[in-house]
Design an enzyme around this catalytic site. Structure first.
Site, mmCIF file in Angstrom:
data_model
loop_
_atom_site.group_PDB
_atom_site.id
_atom_site.type_symbol
_atom_site.label_atom_id
_atom_site.label_comp_id
_atom_site.label_asym_id
_atom_site.label_seq_id
_atom_site.Cartn_x
_atom_site.Cartn_y
_atom_site.Cartn_z
ATOM 1 N N GLU A 32 -16.140 -54.191 21.295
ATOM 2 C CA GLU A 32 -16.998 -53.072 20.893
ATOM 3 C C GLU A 32 -17.794 -53.572 19.699
ATOM 4 O OE1 GLU A 32 -19.050 -50.565 19.605
ATOM 5 O OE2 GLU A 32 -17.349 -49.851 18.411
ATOM 6 N N GLU A 90 -30.224 -55.317 13.989
ATOM 7 C CA GLU A 90 -29.315 -54.246 13.547
ATOM 8 C C GLU A 90 -28.932 -54.491 12.089
ATOM 9 O OE1 GLU A 90 -25.038 -52.129 14.642
ATOM 10 O OE2 GLU A 90 -25.315 -54.276 14.965
ATOM 11 N N CYS A 104 -21.491 -47.752 14.339
ATOM 12 C CA CYS A 104 -22.083 -48.580 15.402
ATOM 13 C C CYS A 104 -23.042 -47.748 16.241
ATOM 14 C CB CYS A 104 -20.998 -49.192 16.274
ATOM 15 S SG CYS A 104 -19.810 -48.020 16.920
ATOM 16 N N GLY A 106 -16.427 -55.073 15.819
ATOM 17 C CA GLY A 106 -17.109 -55.718 14.702
ATOM 18 C C GLY A 106 -18.518 -56.119 15.087
ATOM 19 N N SER A 107 -19.053 -57.075 14.376
ATOM 20 C CA SER A 107 -20.437 -57.490 14.601
ATOM 21 C C SER A 107 -20.565 -58.287 15.889
ATOM 22 C CB SER A 107 -20.926 -58.340 13.427
ATOM 23 O OG SER A 107 -20.273 -59.604 13.428
ATOM 24 N N GLY A 157 -7.428 -63.623 12.354
ATOM 25 C CA GLY A 157 -8.227 -63.220 13.511
ATOM 26 C C GLY A 157 -8.416 -64.354 14.495
ATOM 27 N N THR A 158 -8.659 -65.553 13.980
ATOM 28 C CA THR A 158 -8.820 -66.726 14.840
ATOM 29 C C THR A 158 -7.525 -67.039 15.574
ATOM 30 O OG1 THR A 158 -10.530 -67.660 13.402
ATOM 31 C CG2 THR A 158 -9.375 -69.189 14.862
ATOM 32 N N GLY A 186 -21.300 -39.475 17.251
ATOM 33 C CA GLY A 186 -20.425 -38.325 17.414
ATOM 34 C C GLY A 186 -19.846 -38.209 18.807
ATOM 35 N N ALA A 205 -12.736 -52.828 12.371
ATOM 36 C CA ALA A 205 -13.740 -53.031 11.328
ATOM 37 C C ALA A 205 -13.564 -52.013 10.204
ATOM 38 C CB ALA A 205 -15.138 -52.915 11.930
ATOM 39 N N LYS A 233 -4.756 -56.006 13.156
ATOM 40 C CA LYS A 233 -5.368 -56.599 11.965
ATOM 41 C C LYS A 233 -6.594 -55.775 11.607
ATOM 42 C CE LYS A 233 -8.454 -59.809 11.217
ATOM 43 N NZ LYS A 233 -9.049 -59.379 9.909
#
Length: 539
Positions: A296, A427, A330, A274-275, A258-259, A489, A193, A218
């Protein structure tokens, strides 16, 4: 190497030049920033006005040209030619062929090459950190710190390359050995991301490499220059060691790439950061082919402050967790639960601390808070503030867009909302902190866990029993559970990741390396008999 004093002087001059350029009228800037003298350091990273965004041992790219912009002033930096699907197909074939060579390299030798990658990154850490500030928008010290994470993971991976392995287990049969054998999965796809355009790739890349995997990266299209610059550094090390460059392939592109990675059975493990929304789509595509994924995703992280907390720790911790990286981590703290007896005092102190945040150009060494990454993020920020007001919240600090060039918004504190307000459970990737009152430990632990995500959490208390209840089965349900420190952190030595809608993946330290390998249970009969397990007689 350059003397340290010279290197530091050069960097101070570099920051001053960038700062001066940001203050020029927009009309003065008519070209890509890379062509302006004060940005000549970009060329030291191997960048140019138009960059090739595909690397598989050679550089190329036949897709569309994407220009990246500086979030602090909306000026174009340079452009990157993205990958076409034909480029993707060619690159994945080369990466799979490169893996055949890499898998035969002894793990400690792989570790030595990763060590060299870390050293190469060290030599470029200031320029790379500056590029992270320029293209992503985070402040310079955070940009350098992000590159340092990649360096640290390389160091960690070097030691790990001499330690990975499985146990020899007791066999119930005489004359038999029972062992675990760990082998690389093959090709690891890594989709990262915009918010951590160097570190997250480093977490995956260094560990995947020492495990014997090839990597296909990517990055986010809006941080393509960072992807190119990092790959140039890594590629040089691979070439110097006479191993295929396609071991660390790069494929800049958008959703089509990505797909393709998610659906491709040749990608043996897909690591996606990412989201939650996109991560769910990725997970379904990978699962449809019975592939492996490491996710993640989002985090709606909470800090809980009890009445016995040390407020000298609480205020700076909440400040850093909520506004660091302009609320785009995140692990950013988005909910702050305060015991009702200290609520007003903490809000007052926190608002005063917010008023002292030094907002400015991310390259200025005195700046603590820079711009959001995109104009769309500014729009999302304003929408969330408005929803918070409509749902009964009071903005006690911030809430507005700053009147200056770039994607700058005020760091924001909202009070008065119920713990289960829909906006509190959403979020928003922006510096908005919802401050909420609580009465009892039981209720606030439950409130911490009631959101969909389960990434990071923290409590501030001196009560030893409460600390261990927080760490226990009825405490936090997050993957990162802290005490008397912020939610953000994380150190590289621990496994990083979260539960529930955060995806369940783990990266970086501890035994995260196991996700990049496949395990075989092996039984070896070194006797002349053939006893069966469980005492079965078949004769």
């Amino acid at each position: 190497m350059l003397p340290l004093s010279f290197a530091l002087s050069r960097h101070v001059l570099l920051r001053k030049r960038i700062l001066a350029s940001c203050k020029r009228p927009a009309a003065f800037m008519t070209t890509f920033l890379i062509n302006q003298p004060q940005y000549a350091w970009l060329k030291d990273l191997g960048l140019k006005e138009e960059n090739e965004g595909v690397y598989n041992g050679i550089w190329g790219g036949r897709g569309e040209i994407v220009t990246t912009y500086c979030p602090a002033n909306h000026e174009p930096i340079a452009s990157v030619r993205q990958a076409s699907l034909e480029d993707y197909e060619e690159t994945i074939k080369k990466a799979k062929e490169a893996w055949k060579i890499w898998a035969d390299v002894p793990a400690p030798k792989r570790g030595e090459i990763v060590r060299q990658i870390g050293d190469a990154l060290r030599k470029k850490i200031k320029d790379l950190g500056s590029l992270v500030s320029l293209e992503m928008g985070k402040i310079f010290v955070e940009g350098v710190g992000e590159v340092q994470e990649y360096v640290d993971v390389c160091d960690y991976a070097v030691g790990l390359s001499r330690m990975i392995g499985g146990p020899v287990l007791p066999s119930e049969r005489p004359g038999h050995a029972l062992i675990e054998q760990w082998n690389p999965v093959g090709l690891v796809g890594i989709i990262t991301a915009f918010n951590f355009p160097v570190a997250v790739y480093g977490w995956n890349n260094a560990i995947a490499m020492i495990c014997g995997n090839a990597c296909l990266w990517k990055g986010a299209p809006t941080t393509s220059l960072i992807s190119v610059a990092v790959t140039k550094i890594v590629a040089k090390v691979l070439e110097d060691n006479k191993v295929p460059g396609a071991i660390c392939s790069l494929i800049c592109g958008g959703a089509d790439i990505g797909t393709a990675m998610a659906r491709d059975e040749r990608v043996d493990l897909l690591s996606f950061t990412g989201s939650t929304k996109v991560g769910k789509q990725v997970a379904l595509m990978v699962q449809e082919r019975f592939g492996r994924s490491l996710l993640e995703l989002g985090g709606n992280n909470a800090i809980i402050v009890f009445e016995d907390a040390d407020l000298n720790l609480v205020i700076p911790s909440a400040l850093f967790a909520a506004v660091g990286t302009t609320g785009q981590r995140c692990t950013t703290a988005r909910r702050l639960f305060l015991h009702e007896s200290i609520h007003d005092e903490v809000v007052e102190k926190l608002a005063k601390a917010y008023a002292q945040i030094r907002i400015g150009d991310p390259w200025d060494s005195t700046t603590l808070y820079g711009p959001l990454h995109t104009k769309q993020a500014v729009t999302m920020f304003l929408g969330a503030v408005e929803q918070a007001k409509q749902q009964g919240g009071s903005v006690v600090y911030g809430g507005k867009v700053l009147n200056r060039p770039g994607n700058y918004v005020e760091p924001t504190i909202v009070t008065g909302l119920p713990h289960n307000a829909s906006i509190v459970h959403t979020e928003t990737f922006a510096p908005i902190l919802y401050v909420l009152k609580f009465k009892t430990e039981e209720e606030v632990f439950a409130w911490n866990n009631e959101v969909k995500q389960g990434l990071s959490s923290s409590i501030f208390t001196k009560d030893l029993g409460r600390i261990f209840r927080w760490l226990g089965p009825k405490g936090s349900d997050c993957g990162v559970v802290n005490v008397n420190i912020p939610t953000s952190g994380a150190e590289i030595g621990g496994a990083f990741g979260g539960e529930k809608h955060t995806g369940g993946g783990r990266e970086s330290g501890s035994d995260s390396w196991k996700l990049y390998m496949r395990r075989s249970t092996c039984t070896i009969n070194y006797s002349k008999d053939l006893p069966l397990a469980q005492g079965i007689k078949f004769q």
